[in-house]
Enzyme design. Structure first.
Site, PDB file in Angstrom:
ATOM      1  N   CYS A  93       9.190  70.231  39.860  1.00 32.54           N
ATOM      2  CA  CYS A  93       9.122  69.131  40.810  1.00 32.54           C
ATOM      3  C   CYS A  93      10.146  68.086  40.338  1.00 32.54           C
ATOM      4  CB  CYS A  93       7.700  68.578  40.795  1.00 32.54           C
ATOM      5  SG  CYS A  93       7.361  67.359  42.039  1.00 32.54           S
ATOM      6  N   CYS A 128      22.991  68.339  37.459  1.00 35.08           N
ATOM      7  CA  CYS A 128      22.550  67.085  36.854  1.00 35.08           C
ATOM      8  C   CYS A 128      23.484  65.960  37.303  1.00 35.08           C
ATOM      9  CB  CYS A 128      22.561  67.219  35.339  1.00 35.08           C
ATOM     10  SG  CYS A 128      22.103  65.691  34.475  1.00 35.08           S
ATOM     11  N   CYS A 171      22.350  66.778  28.567  1.00 35.84           N
ATOM     12  CA  CYS A 171      22.480  65.326  28.354  1.00 35.84           C
ATOM     13  C   CYS A 171      21.140  64.618  28.219  1.00 35.84           C
ATOM     14  CB  CYS A 171      23.293  64.696  29.489  1.00 35.84           C
ATOM     15  SG  CYS A 171      22.409  64.639  31.067  1.00 35.84           S
ATOM     16  N   CYS A 219      17.398  67.695  31.477  1.00 30.83           N
ATOM     17  CA  CYS A 219      18.646  68.443  31.379  1.00 30.83           C
ATOM     18  C   CYS A 219      18.885  68.754  29.901  1.00 30.83           C
ATOM     19  CB  CYS A 219      19.798  67.613  31.950  1.00 30.83           C
ATOM     20  SG  CYS A 219      21.426  68.365  31.698  1.00 30.83           S
ATOM     21  N   CYS A 227      25.648  64.737  34.013  1.00 27.35           N
ATOM     22  CA  CYS A 227      26.654  65.534  33.301  1.00 27.35           C
ATOM     23  C   CYS A 227      27.181  66.730  34.092  1.00 27.35           C
ATOM     24  CB  CYS A 227      26.095  66.006  31.968  1.00 27.35           C
ATOM     25  SG  CYS A 227      24.784  67.249  32.121  1.00 27.35           S
TER      26      CYS A 227
END
Length: 129
Positions: A116, A44, A96, A93, A47
């Site tokens: 995707c 991510c 976060c 995510c 984070c």
């Protein structure tokens, strides 16, 4: 992970902020990870939570990086998205709440899934040799 909107804007590039924090989508075939072939872990951008292994990445032809599985069961959260007059499953995510992309059921075996994902929501850690 809790940050104010101002903190997110100050810590991310403008286009990454628009995708990861505001739910925008990058143009197809424009992302740096669409044709990326290195071995490692996609993380991510907000984070650094581990999201996808390069071993689950495949070329879906959609114009966005695609994966048939998350790195583990706790990495992602899936939410119903009814924007743009469509019904889709939004991928975020789990650490976060960053917008990553969408989940479809037209992927390859063994899962039949296609995560995707926007390159702007991702970072990458090379596999250590």
């Amino acid at each position: 992970m809790q940050k104010t909107d101002d903190q997110w804007q100050n810590s991310l590039k403008k286009d990454a902020y628009q995708v990861a924090r505001c739910g925008a989508t990058e143009a197809p075939f424009s992302g740096k990870y669409n044709d990326h072939k290195e071995q490692g872990t996609y993380i991510c951008i907000c984070c650094e939570n581990s999201l996808f292994s390069s071993t689950a990445k495949y070329d879906s032809g959609s114009g966005w990086p695609s994966y048939y599985a998350a790195i583990n069961d706790q990495a992602l959260s899936i939410n119903r998205d009814t924007s743009h007059n469509m019904i889709r499953d939004e991928v975020k995510c789990s650490h976060c709440d960053a917008h990553l992309g969408h989940l479809f059921t037209d992927g390859p075996p063994p899962t039949g899934l296609r995560y995707c994902i926007n390159s702007l929501s991702l970072g990458f850690k090379n596999k250590e040799i």
